[in-house]
Design an enzyme around this catalytic site. Structure first.
Site, PDB file in Angstrom:
ATOM      1  N   LYS A 221       0.816  -1.215   0.000  1.00 15.46           N
ATOM      2  CA  LYS A 221       0.000   0.000   0.000  1.00 15.46           C
ATOM      3  C   LYS A 221       0.848   1.264   0.000  1.00 15.46           C
ATOM      4  CE  LYS A 221      -4.414  -1.726   1.573  1.00 15.46           C
ATOM      5  NZ  LYS A 221      -5.469  -1.717   2.593  1.00 15.46           N
ATOM      6  N   ARG A 255      -3.711 -10.148   5.017  1.00 16.72           N
ATOM      7  CA  ARG A 255      -4.261 -10.158   3.655  1.00 16.72           C
ATOM      8  C   ARG A 255      -3.182  -9.616   2.724  1.00 16.72           C
ATOM      9  NH1 ARG A 255      -6.997  -6.673   0.133  1.00 16.72           N
ATOM     10  NH2 ARG A 255      -8.609  -7.691  -1.142  1.00 16.72           N
TER      11      ARG A 255
END
Length: 273
Positions: A221, A255
């Site tokens: 991210k 995740r």
């Protein structure tokens, strides 16, 4: 701590991996990468062999600024993948990344066993009643607004307190409907500034007060690649570093796009415990 996925009890005392499969053309890291059946099957087989317990399939991008596709288009993208994967891997524990109750229903009936809702039931008020009826686990994520607008909603009185309050309300609503298998996701990158993402990670253990499994989605991210001044393709090492930190702070599920490296984090973290 366990969750029941259609009769299969998943023990989260040892952290687990959720592998990401985006079947979108515009996801921030792997958009458009898995266009044909062979590539989909090959990638899922790789993630399962590397140790993924769950595979999370998404057909609607949730990156900041992402525009919403229609329900019809989401179903056209995702249902063939659910059919393909449940046929190819009969024992697969398939999670569906959707905020739409009709998509959830059709995917569960096609063989998926878990719903991952980025809006925690806010974007479709029928979602939580639907989950209660389907009797499947749900991942409730913290987000304000929609992916199109979420980065305009980053003002908090107290970041952690506000997130705890949000989850307390959502959990109470879910439980009032008879939903018992609940996982929480603090939503790194959703309605949060770069600095807020790191504050949240530093105080992640405080979410343990909710006494529910905690999923963290840090993989590649912008909080990683912007801090390191690289791009998402170069953010694996940073992802690994923060995954290890999240495990030490109580994460039950990672995740990730890169299962092998995340599994190594779990093995090393378990050795340290």
């Amino acid at each position: 701590m366990t969750i029941n996925c259609k009769g299969k009890l998943i023990d989260l005392k040892t952290p687990k991996i959720m592998g990401i499969l985006n079947v979108t053309p515009d996801s921030f890291f792997d958009g458009g990468k898995y266009k044909d059946e062979k590539k989909v099957v090959s990638q899922v087989e790789k993630m399962l062999n590397e140790g993924a317990t769950f595979i999370d399939v998404g057909a609607q991008s949730s990156r900041p600024g992402a525009k919403l596709i229609s329900e019809k288009e989401e179903l056209e993208r995702i249902l063939p993948i659910v059919d393909l994967l449940t046929d190819e891997f009969p024992e697969i524990i398939l999670s569906i990344d959707t905020f739409r109750s009709k998509v959830a229903t059709k995917c569960i009936k096609a063989g998926a066993v878990l719903i991952n809702d980025i809006s925690a039931g806010h974007m479709d008020r029928a979602m939580l009643p639907t989950i209660a009826q389907l009797k499947v686990p749900i991942i409730l994520m913290h987000m304000r607004g929609k992916p199109e607008t979420m980065q305009q909603q980053t003002g908090y009185n107290n970041l952690i307190y506000d997130i705890l309050y949000y989850f307390s309300e959502r959990i109470a609503k879910a439980r009032s409907l008879g939903i018992h298998d609940i996982i929480i996701d603090p939503g790194f990158g959703f309605s949060k500034t770069l600095e807020q993402n790191y504050e949240l990670l530093q105080k992640l253990d405080l979410l343990g007060n909710l006494r529910l499994p905690l999923l963290t989605g840090l993989s590649r991210k912008s909080m990683i690649y912007k801090t390191l001044d690289v791009d998402a393709k170069q953010a694996l090492n940073g992802t690994t570093a923060l995954n290890m930190y999240a495990l030490q702070k109580g994460a039950s599920i990672l995740r990730v796009h890169d299962v092998k490296e995340a599994m190594e984090c779990i093995k090393l973290s378990t050795a340290l415990a």
